[in-house]
Design an enzyme around this catalytic site. Sequence first.
Site, mmCIF file in Angstrom:
data_model
loop_
_atom_site.group_PDB
_atom_site.id
_atom_site.type_symbol
_atom_site.label_atom_id
_atom_site.label_comp_id
_atom_site.label_asym_id
_atom_site.label_seq_id
_atom_site.Cartn_x
_atom_site.Cartn_y
_atom_site.Cartn_z
ATOM 1 N N ASP A 109 0.866 -1.250 -0.011
ATOM 2 C CA ASP A 109 -0.035 -0.076 -0.029
ATOM 3 C C ASP A 109 0.878 1.312 -0.089
ATOM 4 O O ASP A 109 1.886 1.371 0.658
ATOM 5 C CB ASP A 109 -0.889 0.351 1.314
ATOM 6 C CG ASP A 109 -1.406 -1.204 1.588
ATOM 7 O OD1 ASP A 109 -1.626 -2.040 0.863
ATOM 8 O OD2 ASP A 109 -1.762 -1.362 2.884
ATOM 9 N N PHE A 132 2.726 -0.978 10.003
ATOM 10 C CA PHE A 132 1.574 -1.339 8.892
ATOM 11 C C PHE A 132 1.278 0.035 8.471
ATOM 12 O O PHE A 132 1.707 1.032 8.710
ATOM 13 C CB PHE A 132 0.549 -1.967 9.516
ATOM 14 C CG PHE A 132 0.696 -3.626 9.437
ATOM 15 C CD1 PHE A 132 1.723 -4.113 9.245
ATOM 16 C CD2 PHE A 132 -0.682 -4.624 9.481
ATOM 17 C CE1 PHE A 132 2.071 -5.387 9.258
ATOM 18 C CE2 PHE A 132 -0.260 -5.780 9.505
ATOM 19 C CZ PHE A 132 0.767 -6.320 9.451
ATOM 20 N N GLU A 136 -10.046 -2.449 4.856
ATOM 21 C CA GLU A 136 -8.612 -1.877 4.686
ATOM 22 C C GLU A 136 -8.262 -0.626 4.093
ATOM 23 O O GLU A 136 -9.246 -0.274 3.171
ATOM 24 C CB GLU A 136 -7.697 -3.058 4.056
ATOM 25 C CG GLU A 136 -7.761 -4.228 4.609
ATOM 26 C CD GLU A 136 -6.630 -5.234 4.197
ATOM 27 O OE1 GLU A 136 -5.879 -5.697 4.976
ATOM 28 O OE2 GLU A 136 -6.574 -5.715 2.936
HETATM 29 C C1 FRU Z 1 -3.618 -3.638 3.118
HETATM 30 C C2 FRU Z 1 -2.983 -4.080 4.341
HETATM 31 C C3 FRU Z 1 -3.163 -3.217 5.414
HETATM 32 C C4 FRU Z 1 -2.032 -3.373 6.316
HETATM 33 C C5 FRU Z 1 -0.994 -3.542 5.327
HETATM 34 C C6 FRU Z 1 0.013 -4.407 5.921
HETATM 35 O O1 FRU Z 1 -2.885 -4.053 1.754
HETATM 36 O O2 FRU Z 1 -3.416 -5.446 4.611
HETATM 37 O O3 FRU Z 1 -4.569 -3.428 5.923
HETATM 38 O O4 FRU Z 1 -2.029 -2.242 7.064
HETATM 39 O O5 FRU Z 1 -1.736 -4.143 4.127
HETATM 40 O O6 FRU Z 1 1.138 -4.645 4.952
#
Ligand code: FRU
Length: 504
Positions: free
Chosen positions: A50, A112, A234
């Site tokens: 992300d 994250f 997410e």
């Molecule tokens: C979305 C996700 C987020 C999380 C991150 C972990 O792609 O699952 O929710 O913070 O990736 O890498």
Amino acid sequence: MDWMAADPASRHSRRIDEAQQAQRALAQQAAHGAFRQRYHFMAPGGWINDPNGCIWYGGQYHLFYQHNPFAAVWGKMHWGHAVSRDLVHWEHLPVALAPSEPYDDHPRGGVFSGSTFEADGALMAAYTATSFRGDQHVQTQCLARSLDGGLRFEKYANNPVIAKPPEGISADFRDPRVLRQGDKWYMVLGASIGAGAWHGGEGCALLYESDDLAVWRYHGIIARSRGELGTMWECVDLYPLGGRWVLSFSPMFLGDSKTVCLVGDMDFPNARFVWDARSELDWGGEYYAPQSMADERGRTVLMAWQNGWDWMPWFRDYGPVSSEGWCGSMALPRRVLMDDRGRIVSEPAEELAMLRRDERSTGWLEVGEKAMEIPCADPAAFELDMTIDLRNTPARAVHLDLRAGGDKRSRLTIDLAHRRLIFDRTRADDGWTGGVRSCDLPLKEDALDLRVFSDTVSIEAFAAGGLSCMSNLIYPTHPDQRCRVSVEGGTARIAITTWRMADA
Ligand code: FRU
């Protein structure tokens, strides 16, 4: 507020140094990768997912992103960092955030996703720290700040600022999006009501409020699924657009739907979001976790991860690029707008035109069932723009065969009879990808426009003024790749222009 010193001896600084070293080693390997993208953003080496904290700050665009600098697979999450003045050319900066504290230091966790914002001139980062208690992940919300424009971050000494989910919300609660409204700070979080993401919970967005960034009050659920919008949301984003608010998120377990947008009106003090329209930013296989930023020109620009969790080993595999020392790229930056009917449209950032070289135009063509080759100066990295004159097109469908060589091709079909845009990659490569994606294609009376961007391993299509978009990965290896157009059920009047895209 107290901050942990970012001096070279600190644990965080040492972890950043280790990350940098590992990233450099992978970068050497990735530099020779045959599948490297040529004008899409990639990390120097290692894994990315992300975008985190896209922001126009200090006279440039900042892109932070989920990053594993130790291997080209997901794990041990860090925040990578790059800056740009034109959204096209990016300069890599040192890794911004590394796991270093008990609350964010775990091989299956780390720093994250989250967001950045400006407070009193400092560049602030809000992120989810993920650690484990036994086999149960523990997610908390944390802050860090940079006083030197994003080069070095210090974590807040009293992290986490939100230590546990509210009553009734599962342990899946993450990806803080912080924004300022009036004299308050607000944080939007994606979460899952009930049993959680993997056990049939209901996705939702939570709102928190703060006066000082240190103390956060839970304000309630502003939107939720009731069996129809996935088990966990997410990377929730909330931004103003065309006088309204867009709540966007990437839902888990909602089939092909990966980028939901709810359009509505937001009442922050009362934690109420009333929405009346739902759409999708992209219907391709690989467009995930889009994040918005407002720039100095007044545009709302979206960055998104051009990949998806369907590629994780527990579903399938990482694809062929991971062995090259890298995995993942960002989709092209887009400008997002609301059209005069209140619909969300997205278009590639206009700056991408600076990469166009060697224009080839067909002029108006009368195309029938016999496939015609489309002139193009590069087999892989190109933009192709097509207009169909609908008043003079009785055909049922127009097929564009892209990256075609031997018995391989990716087929983009404009199904005029059923008003659908279809991307078929069942024969795109040696079986790395597959399947067919499709979405609605609103047609006007006179003409249909389509823009296609191809890079080494991706094809992005924007049709009908950006109402119908699709991003897909493909891994073609045939040495001779070409583009062809053909028509089904009659003839079509078509004009096509192509450009080779220069390396960015
Ligand atoms: C979305 C996700 C987020 C999380 C991150 C972990 O792609 O699952 O929710 O913070 O990736 O890498």
